[in-house]
Scaffold this active site. Structure first.
Site, PDB file in Angstrom:
ATOM      1  N   LYS A 134      -3.639   7.738   3.433  1.00  0.00           N
ATOM      2  CA  LYS A 134      -4.867   7.357   4.357  1.00  0.00           C
ATOM      3  C   LYS A 134      -4.671   7.626   5.861  1.00  0.00           C
ATOM      4  CE  LYS A 134      -7.629   5.756   1.299  1.00  0.00           C
ATOM      5  NZ  LYS A 134      -9.120   6.379   0.973  1.00  0.00           N
TER       6      LYS A 134
ATOM      7  N   TYR B  99       0.611  -1.131  -0.238  1.00  0.00           N
ATOM      8  CA  TYR B  99       0.080  -0.049  -0.184  1.00  0.00           C
ATOM      9  C   TYR B  99       1.098   1.269  -0.056  1.00  0.00           C
ATOM     10  CZ  TYR B  99      -4.893   1.745   0.662  1.00  0.00           C
ATOM     11  OH  TYR B  99      -5.860   2.415   0.521  1.00  0.00           O
TER      12      TYR B  99
END
Length: 277
Positions: A160, A153
């Protein structure tokens, strides 16, 4: 109905597989009026999806990398409705070199792009809509819990995590206006965006082994959409600055269940007594 008479702005609808599409679909079923956003060549896909939601569903232009689009959005919503009751932020993007294990080599330009689109856009969208939320309201940001590092990620995870902090600061500043701001942390779901993340399929398959409630792509889309609608409603009127998990309980468990216990080798006690010294 849960959202009867509510006027909701929904971003992030691309195809019917989009999480935001499911939210819009349930919101309309619960009595809400919905306007979508899209931009560029992809706007035609949003407009096609809008027709599947409800005939006449409007799609406004919003490119979050264009500062001029935000005041234009405010004015369009003022002309159309005069007020806004809820907003779904479902916007995220990271260049290919910011994902997939390339964390140490990602250039600033790619990290900057990811941050602007995935994180800073939440603040900009909130600022654009807050003046129209004259009766209070709710802003919900779709999230993937990044309180810890994940494989693959990379810089999207950093963005995020920053978005989760942004939710808290927005909750602080908009709370006096009666506006709630929360993040909805979903487990991995097969969407157009997810297909661009290397190794995503393996993560999704693993997820169900650890989540106490299990995790299936088909049912979980629906669960996420329903939770978003609950957050957009008046039912959670004192909840703000939170990260609400819809992940089958994965976040609450440290490891998958141990299905088998190895038998100690012959002659070795199962719980050997430690020797002194």
């Amino acid at each position: 109905m849960l959202l009867q008479g509510k006027k909701l702005l929904i971003t992030g609808v691309l195809t019917p597989q989009s999480l935001a599409f499911g939210v819009a679909e349930h919101a309309i079923a619960q009595g809400a009026e919905v306007i979508l956003t899209g931009f560029g060549r992809a706007k035609s896909l949003t407009e096609r999806s809008a027709k599947r939601l409800k005939p006449g569903t409007e799609v406004l232009e919003l490119d979050v990398t264009n500062p001029a689009h935000f005041p234009a959005l405010t004015e369009a919503l003022r002309q159309k409705w005069g007020r806004v009751d809820g907003v779904l932020h479902a916007i995220a993007f990271a260049p290919e070199d910011a994902l997939g294990g390339n964390f140490l080599n990602t250039p600033w330009e790619s990290a900057q792009t990811a941050f602007r689109i995935s994180t800073f856009s939440l603040k900009e969208l909130a600022v654009a809509c807050a003046p129209l939320m004259t009766q209070g309201g709710s802003i919900v940001a779709l999230d993937f819990d990044n309180r810890q590092a994940w494989p693959i990620y990379d810089w999207m995870g950093v963005c995020k995590a920053a978005m989760e902090a942004t939710v808290r600061y927005l909750a602080r500043d908009l709370g006096p206006k009666g506006i709630r701001v929360n993040a909805l942390a979903a487990g991995p779901l097969a969407t157009v965006a997810a297909k661009g993340i290397p190794g995503f399929k393996a993560l999704a398959q693993y997820w169900g082994k650890q989540a106490p409630l299990g995790w299936s792509d088909k049912d979980s889309h629906d669960h996420v959409a329903k939770t978003a609608c609950a957050l957009l409603s008046d039912w959670l009127s004192s909840t703000t600055g939170e990260m609400i998990h819809v992940d089958g309980g994965y976040h609450a468990v440290g490891a998958p269940p141990v299905e088998t216990v190895e038998t100690p080798a012959e002659g070795v006690p199962a719980n050997p007594t430690p020797k002194e010294g």
